[in-house]
Design an enzyme around this catalytic site. Structure first.
Site, PDB file in Angstrom:
ATOM      1  N   ASP A  64     -24.997 -33.470  29.275  1.00  0.00           N
ATOM      2  CA  ASP A  64     -23.738 -32.704  28.865  1.00  0.00           C
ATOM      3  C   ASP A  64     -22.504 -33.364  28.635  1.00  0.00           C
ATOM      4  OD1 ASP A  64     -22.238 -30.595  28.411  1.00  0.00           O
ATOM      5  OD2 ASP A  64     -23.162 -29.253  30.327  1.00  0.00           O
ATOM      6  N   ILE A  65     -22.302 -33.498  27.409  1.00  0.00           N
ATOM      7  CA  ILE A  65     -21.003 -33.849  27.035  1.00  0.00           C
ATOM      8  C   ILE A  65     -19.726 -33.184  27.724  1.00  0.00           C
ATOM      9  CG2 ILE A  65     -20.416 -32.826  24.767  1.00  0.00           C
ATOM     10  CD1 ILE A  65     -19.839 -35.981  23.888  1.00  0.00           C
ATOM     11  N   ASN A  93     -16.612 -28.622  12.796  1.00  0.00           N
ATOM     12  CA  ASN A  93     -16.820 -28.436  11.274  1.00  0.00           C
ATOM     13  C   ASN A  93     -15.237 -28.527  10.806  1.00  0.00           C
ATOM     14  OD1 ASN A  93     -15.077 -25.685  11.642  1.00  0.00           O
ATOM     15  ND2 ASN A  93     -16.706 -25.128  12.805  1.00  0.00           N
ATOM     16  N   GLY A 111     -23.857 -25.329  18.568  1.00  0.00           N
ATOM     17  CA  GLY A 111     -24.050 -26.727  19.096  1.00  0.00           C
ATOM     18  C   GLY A 111     -22.923 -27.342  19.754  1.00  0.00           C
ATOM     19  N   ASP A 118     -20.315 -28.362  19.306  1.00  0.00           N
ATOM     20  CA  ASP A 118     -19.027 -27.739  18.980  1.00  0.00           C
ATOM     21  C   ASP A 118     -18.490 -26.724  19.732  1.00  0.00           C
ATOM     22  OD1 ASP A 118     -16.448 -27.589  17.756  1.00  0.00           O
ATOM     23  OD2 ASP A 118     -17.191 -26.867  15.650  1.00  0.00           O
ATOM     24  N   SER A 148     -23.918 -34.915  13.563  1.00  0.00           N
ATOM     25  CA  SER A 148     -24.610 -34.300  12.024  1.00  0.00           C
ATOM     26  C   SER A 148     -26.040 -34.330  12.429  1.00  0.00           C
ATOM     27  CB  SER A 148     -24.180 -35.223  11.072  1.00  0.00           C
ATOM     28  OG  SER A 148     -23.163 -34.910  10.535  1.00  0.00           O
ATOM     29  N   THR A 149     -26.763 -34.724  13.579  1.00  0.00           N
ATOM     30  CA  THR A 149     -28.177 -34.394  13.666  1.00  0.00           C
ATOM     31  C   THR A 149     -28.623 -32.911  14.196  1.00  0.00           C
ATOM     32  OG1 THR A 149     -28.184 -35.229  16.062  1.00  0.00           O
ATOM     33  CG2 THR A 149     -28.326 -36.925  14.294  1.00  0.00           C
TER      34      THR A 149
END
Length: 191
Positions: A17-18, A31, A39, A41, A128-129
């Site tokens: 978990d970042i 974005n 996600g 972000d 972007s995934t």
């Protein structure tokens, strides 16, 4: 966790978990409006608190957002990191709209900004995934080529000791670890 050395920098890959990562800089897959989202972000903004959005709004006032491939920096709010670099990855449209170049620029510009502020550690998500739909294997290839290329440049102000790729899924962790293993083997074969 898999860890590899590229020059003097350790590059690690693991599932996690970042928002709980401890270090200097977390990279956010933002974005272009810097308005938070879904996600990673959304998770970063939610865990980091309103201070992050306030700083993003200041950036919007100054420059109107962040175009794809670019990166901007804010504080980390309530997160255990010092800063957040917000970068905007490409939306996958089949590969014919310079998505590869834009994704590589996300990693390069994030690293250059981290070096500029004297960071010693940085954590990347798989940019972007998720909802942007970039296929995972090509995104992994672009990300790791961009990072290793920059590390090989031996920039004079580069104090990065640790780069962590924090994967959301076992599939991504396996892709990144396999790619790094191949890279190291190829480098060793050249010596």
């Amino acid at each position: 966790m898999k860890t590899f050395k590229i020059g003097r920098t350790s590059v690690s890959v693991f599932i996690g978990d970042i928002t709980t990562w401890t270090g200097d800089i977390i990279v956010n897959a933002a974005n272009s409006g810097l308005l938070g989202g879904k996600g990673v972000d959304g998770a970063i903004h939610s865990a980091g608190g309103p201070e992050i959005m306030e700083q993003c709004m200041e950036i919007r006032k100054q420059q109107g957002g962040c175009p794809p491939g670019n990166a901007v920096i804010t504080g980390a709010g309530n997160l255990p990191a010092q800063h957040i670099i917000h970068t905007v990855g490409p939306i996958w449209e089949g590969g014919g709209r310079r998505e590869e170049h834009t994704l590589a620029e996300c990693y390069r510009n994030s690293l250059l900004l981290a070096i500029e502020v004297g960071a010693r550690s940085i954590a990347f998500p798989n940019i972007s995934t998720g909802i942007y739909g970039y296929p995972k294997a090509p995104a992994c290839d672009v990300a790791l080529k961009a990072v290793t290329k920059l590390l090989e440049e031996d920039l004079p102000d580069n104090r990065l000791e640790r780069i962590d790729f924090i994967c959301f899924s076992p599939e991504n962790e396996e892709l990144y670890a396999h790619w790094l293993e191949q890279f190291i083997q190829e480098k060793e074969a050249q010596i």
